[in-house]
Design an enzyme around this catalytic site. Sequence first.
Site, mmCIF file in Angstrom:
data_model
loop_
_atom_site.group_PDB
_atom_site.id
_atom_site.type_symbol
_atom_site.label_atom_id
_atom_site.label_comp_id
_atom_site.label_asym_id
_atom_site.label_seq_id
_atom_site.Cartn_x
_atom_site.Cartn_y
_atom_site.Cartn_z
ATOM 1 N N HIS A 219 26.578 -6.776 -28.909
ATOM 2 C CA HIS A 219 26.308 -7.070 -30.296
ATOM 3 C C HIS A 219 27.854 -7.971 -30.060
ATOM 4 O O HIS A 219 29.483 -7.726 -30.939
ATOM 5 C CB HIS A 219 27.273 -6.009 -30.873
ATOM 6 C CG HIS A 219 26.690 -5.798 -32.901
ATOM 7 N ND1 HIS A 219 26.716 -7.428 -33.020
ATOM 8 C CD2 HIS A 219 26.638 -4.917 -33.241
ATOM 9 C CE1 HIS A 219 26.542 -7.499 -34.561
ATOM 10 N NE2 HIS A 219 26.853 -6.263 -34.416
ATOM 11 N N TYR A 224 32.337 -8.320 -35.722
ATOM 12 C CA TYR A 224 33.377 -7.310 -35.689
ATOM 13 C C TYR A 224 33.568 -8.107 -33.875
ATOM 14 O O TYR A 224 34.126 -9.133 -33.955
ATOM 15 C CB TYR A 224 32.461 -6.097 -34.807
ATOM 16 C CG TYR A 224 31.401 -5.140 -35.992
ATOM 17 C CD1 TYR A 224 32.234 -5.088 -36.535
ATOM 18 C CD2 TYR A 224 30.058 -5.124 -35.778
ATOM 19 C CE1 TYR A 224 31.399 -4.584 -38.300
ATOM 20 C CE2 TYR A 224 29.221 -4.837 -37.251
ATOM 21 C CZ TYR A 224 29.718 -4.235 -38.103
ATOM 22 O OH TYR A 224 30.175 -3.980 -38.597
ATOM 23 N N ARG A 389 15.443 -3.605 -42.658
ATOM 24 C CA ARG A 389 15.069 -2.803 -43.974
ATOM 25 C C ARG A 389 14.076 -2.967 -43.903
ATOM 26 O O ARG A 389 13.069 -2.211 -44.935
ATOM 27 C CB ARG A 389 16.129 -3.961 -44.667
ATOM 28 C CG ARG A 389 17.565 -3.752 -44.811
ATOM 29 C CD ARG A 389 18.432 -3.620 -46.268
ATOM 30 N NE ARG A 389 19.708 -4.372 -45.693
ATOM 31 C CZ ARG A 389 20.721 -4.815 -46.584
ATOM 32 N NH1 ARG A 389 20.448 -5.383 -47.394
ATOM 33 N NH2 ARG A 389 22.048 -4.855 -46.069
#
Length: 431
Positions: A219, A224, A389
């Site tokens: 990731h 992040y 989603r």
Amino acid sequence: MTVSKLPTASAPAPGVPFYTPAQDPPAGTALMNDATPVPTVFTPLTIRGLTLQNRFAVSPMCMYSASNGHLTDFHLVHLGQYALHGTPLTIIEATAVTPNGRISPEDSGLWQDSQIAPIKRVTDFIHSQGQKVGIQLAHAGRKASTLAPWHYRTLGKEVATEELGGWPDDLWAPSPIPWAEGFPTPKEMTLEQIRGFVRSWKDAARRAVEAGVDLIEIHGAHGYLLTEFLSPITNQRTDQYGGLPFENRVRLLVEIITAVRSVIPESMPLFLRISATEWMSHLGQPSLDLGESKKIASLVADLGVDLLDVSSGGNNPAQKIEVHPYYQVDLASEIREHLRKEGKKMLIGAVGMITNAEMAKDVVESDGTVEVDGEHGTKAKADLVLVARQFLREPEFVPKVASELGVAVRLPLQYSRAPFPKKKKVEQGKL
């Protein structure tokens, strides 16, 4: 039970510690008919030693439901449903390589051996359905120690303080720049911490292999820790890991890719998710943008990364995104075209707002024309469709898309009495 005496339809799935009938071929496999061409989205994709029967994948989605980094029965049911419904690849949510790398106190982790077994339970089930499973390894950096969405909606604050199980005084970042006003200031990582951090990725990757995953995703997106190192806005270090020079800001990512690749099988695919742009060009200062991401793509393609999972944003609350259905797919398409021109073979994954059959088809469809300047025809924008989603809304999204595209696909044996109603095949531009 003697396997040889069982009829073929009752043969057990191999290599799993419980009985379930072998799904051969697995759900989501197109049932070929020479009279009806199958769209690319329902054709196989091979990545190193892994073959997917169609081009869908469940994108990593944080569920904030782990217990001290350990997956629970919730994850078994949540992730297993996608395998049942014909998704060939399900990627487990962002899984922290160190305790302070969790986004929330309830995030998944793989910093200790006790966290292997719960992941193995998930991989065993997904494999029992003939499907594949990946895991996204991560570190949240300065965006760690926050509350799950339902908690901060109730409490009216986002930071997970110590009394709420958080660690606001132990956040890491390339530079001591808080995420936003009211958020804790992270500590600038020392060189010793960076060296230990790379070892943590290596150890987590080893544990992931032991847990039975089929691939690993690094990731490097959404603001992040790895994004923070890549961005000249959040990385203001003056050593070999920072500053304006691209080579410095990408150094940590390169070291992590190399470390992970060194402990996983040669046949195991390695994915990398990036934010192709942090949407900060309006400031008129250097930022992580599409041009830099093309350079990252060219670099990591030679380091053993097999697929670049192209997302965007998340590194600054001042970002300005021009939202439209293809706003992230278009970024993926540009990077894919850049790699093709350079002769690089790394695959591209597209994400974002892929909610219907026509768009899913369009993302990976190609009419087979030569992809050169001036050539007319349909070019694929990506090689893999990563959906998040929409799968929460419709776990059966894959067979539903197949029905709407006029493609017959295999259902799990136990569900075969309830096929999706046949629909007229969707033509390009007509849904």
